[in-house]
Design an enzyme around this catalytic site. Structure first.
Site, PDB file in Angstrom:
ATOM      1  CD  GLU A   1     -19.012  -3.264   8.277  1.00 22.66           C
ATOM      2  OE1 GLU A   1     -18.419  -2.982   8.121  1.00 22.66           O
ATOM      3  OE2 GLU A   1     -19.232  -4.807   7.919  1.00 22.66           O
TER       4      GLU A   1
ATOM      5  NE  ARG B   1     -21.606  -3.932   4.357  1.00 19.13           N
ATOM      6  CZ  ARG B   1     -20.573  -4.438   3.753  1.00 19.13           C
ATOM      7  NH1 ARG B   1     -19.706  -3.843   4.177  1.00 19.13           N
ATOM      8  NH2 ARG B   1     -20.492  -5.330   2.985  1.00 19.13           N
TER       9      ARG B   1
ATOM     10  CE  LYS C   1      -4.518   1.816   2.541  1.00 18.62           C
ATOM     11  NZ  LYS C   1      -5.360   1.744   3.922  1.00 18.62           N
TER      12      LYS C   1
END
Length: 626
Positions: free
Chosen positions: A376, A404, A293
């Site tokens: 979640e 969610r 990243k």
């Protein structure tokens, strides 16, 4: 092989990009020689740095997939062949190469490019995203259509190792294998999402960085065993054992995918060769890339969390301003203070330690801090399990992500009336991230649930008080607060509580106009009230409502409700329902968000657009009075 160009600073002038300037679509890209592709990738990376310096936004993830993006558009016939990017944080290079290069500095600005892939924006954006872990399901749906219609389209889902921790991704992998659809799943393994990844899957994938030996051993074993047809069964078992010892192939091949990797995601010639070899293979394919990243920008390589996204660069000579605390900061400090006072408290987050400001809590109370990864549903359900015992869980979650886990809120928390506190960040419009991240539905989906109480603070001090009040309530409780900074109220260090269901009269007027304001709109309502000499209530509570205040003003000249939430099902709807049930018919004006998805922009501009700033409230009241 040409060496990647690395950068140490974000350019403040438009860089020279001779190759990229000629690329107006992937068709142009495919006309380049393979030797030119390395230069193109370097130009994409430099232009990405320059444009995000102008606009701000996500770029750490995009820097990590520059080579992959070039290779995908080079090898596949996009947009006929369809790419689905998970979440979309990494899609800026994709936008650069698909005809939106010169528009990229407008990203996240009102009227400019969306922060994430958007089907309305480009035919190359095949699926709108913003939440994680949807790419495999979506690409599989497209691949099934191609199978049914015989279209010949090829489909690729690009998903990060962070997004792969969500159950939805594994549901899709399981289904893809049973459908035998032609689908390529690319795992972008950089050991990062927004925060650092956690969990067993992350640990398993981390072992693969040293698994090149597996590839050699597997190929050598196959060569040795191929001349021995009677031992075919033994050969297969031997290969499975090799994989089990040295790679993740067993995990994905047992599901039903042909697994290739891990390979270097920044080796452009290797990527092109591998993709060309895999793109026409039948059935479910899985390519595992190891990337970095922030690759190519040294500060982001050193600090991938800090450089996940950046604000636009300040003009030279501008003195940095001391930042006011955000609502997330208020929550983070409150959580530490309450944890000091109550050893039963535990903090839970679905991979949002930095965003929800749980950094200090995680450092001070590591044994009471639980990051469950991008999961979640699990975050809410594990909190429910804890609440059946002796702990008092606080779930720190964004409004848009709590959607969610709605079934868990109902089935696992509220039906059992369990003592779980929800700290709901990013409630309301969120600005540049657009409609996928807007937290404008939580009042509607939470206020319908029996036993749950719901608070909406108007400033930083109220946020702390209402968090304490909800925490001490024995049952499901939620506090919704907006993104960013508040009006600047003085915050005391105590853990004071307030009366549940009692509003606060903030201004007493004589005009017969009464404004019931919820949460972030209280201060705009106070400003608007000056023109009309109106009474203003800081309602504090969406559920339970202060029915004494409602009853006391039922015969007012005009009642106005104001909230930063969808109008249908919101707090204003709750007020109207109460009056209807009480047999009262006041003159009622409900101000809230209209029935549409609001395009991205600056939060202040968005509030003005929908008439929820002070001027908009004034105009709406004046129109009703006229």
């Amino acid at each position: 092989m040409a060496i990647m160009k690395c950068f140490h600073e974000i350019p403040d002038t438009r860089p020279a990009i001779p190759l990229l300037s000629e690329i107006n679509s992937p068709h142009d890209l495919r006309g380049l020689s393979k030797d030119q592709l390395r230069q193109l990738a370097d130009e994409v990376r430099e232009y990405l740095l320059y444009s995000v310096g102008i606009s701000g936004g996500h770029f750490g993830a995009g820097l990590g997939v520059v080579e992959l993006t070039v290779a995908l558009h080079y090898c596949f016939d996009t947009p006929f062949d369809q790419l689905v990017w998970d979440v979309g944080h990494q899609a800026y290079p994709h936008k650069i190469l698909t005809g939106r290069r010169d528009q990229l500095p407008t990203i996240r600005k009102e009227g400019g490019l969306a922060a994430f892939p958007d089907r309305k924006e480009s035919p190359y954006d095949t699926f709108g995203v913003g939440h994680s872990s949807t790419s495999i399901s979506a690409a599989l749906g497209m691949a099934i259509d191609a199978k049914l219609t015989g279209s010949g389209r090829r489909h690729v889902a690009v998903i990060g190792d962070g997004a792969l921790t969500a159950g939805l991704a594994f549901e899709a992998l399981n289904h893809a294998a049973s459908e035998k659809a032609n689908l390529l799943v690319i795992l972008n393994d950089n050991d990062m999402s927004i925060s650092r990844n956690v969990g067993g899957i992350r640990d398993y994938l981390a072992k693969l960085l040293s698994s090149k030996a597996y590839t050699r051993s597997r190929d050598e074993a196959r060569k040795l065993l191929e001349p021995l047809p009677p031992l075919a069964h033994l050969a297969k078992k031997t290969e499975e054992h090799l994989k089990g010892m040295m790679s993740p192939a067993t995990l994905f091949e047992e599901i039903g995918f042909n697994y290739i990797g891990p390979i270097d995601g920044h080796d452009l010639p290797g990527l092109i060769s591998t993709l060309n070899n895999m793109k026409d293979l039948p059935g479910p394919q899985f390519l595992h890339l190891v990337t970095q990243k922030g690759c190519g920008f040294v500060p982001a390589e050193d600090d991938p969390i800090g450089y996940h996204a950046i604000s636009k660069l300040s003009a030279k000579g501008d003195a940095p301003k001391a930042p006011k605390p955000t609502y997330s900061n208020i929550f983070g400090q409150w959580l530490c203070d309450m944890a000091e006072a109550d050893p039963r408290l535990v903090g839970i987050t679905p991979a949002m330690k930095e965003g929800s400001d749980l950094i200090q809590f995680a450092e001070r109370f590591p044994e009471r801090y639980f990051d469950v990864a991008i999961a979640e549903q699990h975050a809410v359900c594990v909190a429910a399990g804890m609440a059946t015992q002796t702990t008092k869980p606080v779930v720190a979650i964004y409004s848009t992500f709590l959607q969610r886990a709605y079934d868990q809120v109902i089935h696992d928390v509220c039906v059992q009336n369990l003592d779980v506190t929800f700290a709901i960040d990013r409630a309301g419009l969120v600005g540049e991230d657009g409609p996928t991240h807007a937290g404008v539905y939580d009042i509607a989906y939470l206020r319908t649930l029996p036993d749950l109480i719901l608070a909406a603070p108007s400033d930083e001090a109220e946020c702390r008080r209402l968090l304490s009040t909800c925490y001490h309530h024995e049952g499901p409780a939620a506090v919704r607060y907006p993104r960013g900074q508040g009006p600047g109220a003085q915050v005391e260090a105590d853990l004071e509580t307030v009366e549940i269901g009692r509003a606060l009269e903030r201004r007493t007027g004589q005009s017969g106009i009464v404004i019931f304001a919820f949460g972030s709109r209280v201060h705009a309502a106070l400003e608007a009230a000056e023109r009309f000499d109106a009474t203003v209530y800081d309602m504090r509570w969406v559920k339970p409502l202060d029915t004494d205040a409602l009853k006391a003003h039922a015969k007012a000249k005009l009642l106005v409700t104001v909230e930063e939430h969808q109008r249908m099902g919101g707090a204003g709807s709750a007020v109207g329902e109460w009056y209807a049930d009480a047999g009262l018919s006041p003159s009622l004006l409900t101000l809230a968000l209209p029935d549409r998805f609001e395009a991205h922009g600056k939060p202040e501009a968005m509030l003005a657009r929908v008439g929820l700033d002070a001027e908009g409230i004034e105009q709406a009241i004046a129109k009703r009075l006229s």
